[in-house]
Design an enzyme around this catalytic site. Structure first.
Site, PDB file in Angstrom:
ATOM      1  N   GLU A 169      57.463 -35.678  72.816  1.00 39.85           N
ATOM      2  CA  GLU A 169      57.808 -35.612  71.337  1.00 39.85           C
ATOM      3  C   GLU A 169      58.329 -33.872  70.881  1.00 39.85           C
ATOM      4  OE1 GLU A 169      54.529 -36.450  69.678  1.00 39.85           O
ATOM      5  OE2 GLU A 169      54.618 -38.720  69.952  1.00 39.85           O
ATOM      6  N   GLU A 206      59.611 -45.129  78.898  1.00 43.06           N
ATOM      7  CA  GLU A 206      60.535 -45.749  79.139  1.00 43.06           C
ATOM      8  C   GLU A 206      61.901 -45.645  79.190  1.00 43.06           C
ATOM      9  OE1 GLU A 206      58.707 -46.137  76.338  1.00 43.06           O
ATOM     10  OE2 GLU A 206      58.147 -48.405  76.654  1.00 43.06           O
ATOM     11  N   CYS A 211      63.997 -48.754  73.207  1.00 40.74           N
ATOM     12  CA  CYS A 211      63.336 -49.172  74.255  1.00 40.74           C
ATOM     13  C   CYS A 211      64.708 -50.518  74.962  1.00 40.74           C
ATOM     14  CB  CYS A 211      62.189 -48.660  75.189  1.00 40.74           C
ATOM     15  SG  CYS A 211      62.144 -46.769  74.983  1.00 40.74           S
TER      16      CYS A 211
HETATM   17  N1  THU Z   1      56.188 -44.524  71.948  1.00 40.36           N
HETATM   18  C1  THU Z   1      56.727 -44.517  73.769  1.00 40.36           C
HETATM   19  O1  THU Z   1      56.835 -43.840  73.976  1.00 40.36           O
HETATM   20  N2  THU Z   1      57.446 -45.510  73.845  1.00 40.36           N
HETATM   21  C2  THU Z   1      57.296 -46.886  73.215  1.00 40.36           C
HETATM   22  O2  THU Z   1      57.681 -48.211  74.074  1.00 40.36           O
HETATM   23  C3  THU Z   1      56.565 -46.747  72.017  1.00 40.36           C
HETATM   24  C4  THU Z   1      56.307 -45.096  71.185  1.00 40.36           C
HETATM   25  C5  THU Z   1      56.369 -43.376  72.339  1.00 40.36           C
HETATM   26  C6  THU Z   1      56.692 -42.472  71.061  1.00 40.36           C
HETATM   27  C7  THU Z   1      56.300 -41.222  70.117  1.00 40.36           C
HETATM   28  O3  THU Z   1      56.136 -40.186  71.000  1.00 40.36           O
HETATM   29  C8  THU Z   1      55.178 -42.201  70.366  1.00 40.36           C
HETATM   30  O4  THU Z   1      55.117 -43.225  71.546  1.00 40.36           O
HETATM   31  C9  THU Z   1      54.253 -42.278  68.596  1.00 40.36           C
HETATM   32  O5  THU Z   1      55.248 -43.963  68.327  1.00 40.36           O
END
Ligand code: THU
Length: 161
Positions: free
Chosen positions: A64, A75, A115
């Site tokens: 993030e 992913e 993704c």
């Molecule tokens: N996130 C992922 O890494 N993969 C997903 O498939 C869904 C969401 C992350 C993005 C963000 O950092 C956090 O999860 C909350 O949305």
């Protein structure tokens, strides 16, 4: 006019204990990989690990940023590494887990729209399906045979031809 129905099938397991030893080990690792996430804003730690056709494993976590849209999902972090370090090598299976520090982590979540698009392109590039294993830190597990099944009527490289 005709109506067209899109259907897809996926397997639902009650627990990681009912998986094959290979799939269980991959999901166990995905759950551990969540610890490497950088998610100070959402506190939603996502871990992904893939086994490639050459036997190598590649990991990814969400990364993030204080400027929220800059953040990247686990992913796509993984897909970038796989493409760079194992150019052209198909991904056989990707396990994706999450640890929600604000709540429960006991049901599978599936990849976000962006993704799904990236996974679909990776399948297209390598001409091989990416099998997905999805779960939280415990509870049900979903297995999807091919990640592009999650993106019907998708836009892709074929549209440029
Ligand atoms: N996130 C992922 O890494 N993969 C997903 O498939 C869904 C969401 C992350 C993005 C963000 O950092 C956090 O999860 C909350 O949305």
């Amino acid at each position: 006019m005709k109506k067209t129905i899109y259907e897809f099938e996926y397997d639902v397991y009650d627990s990681i204990e009912n998986l094959t030893p290979e799939d269980k080990s991959l999901m166990d690792s995905a759950r551990k990989v969540t610890q490497k996430a950088y998610a100070p804003y959402s506190k939603f730690l996502v871990g992904a690990i893939a086994i490639l056709e050459n036997g190598e494993r590649v990991e990814g976590t969400n990364q993030e940023n204080a400027s929220f849209p800059v953040g990247i999902c686990a992913e796509r972090t993984l897909l970038g590494s796989a493409a760079m370090y194992h150019q052209g090598v198909p991904i056989q299976t990707m396990a994706i887990a999450y640890h929600n520090l604000n709540g429960r982590s006991d049901k599978p979540v599936s990849p976000c729209g962006m993704c799904r698009q990236a996974l679909s392109e990776y399948e297209d590039r390598t001409q091989k399906p990416i099998r997905l294993i999805l779960s939280g830190m415990d509870g049900n597990v979903y297995i999807i045979k091919k990640s592009s099944l999650l993106l019907p009527l998708s836009f892709g490289s074929i549209d440029f031809k």
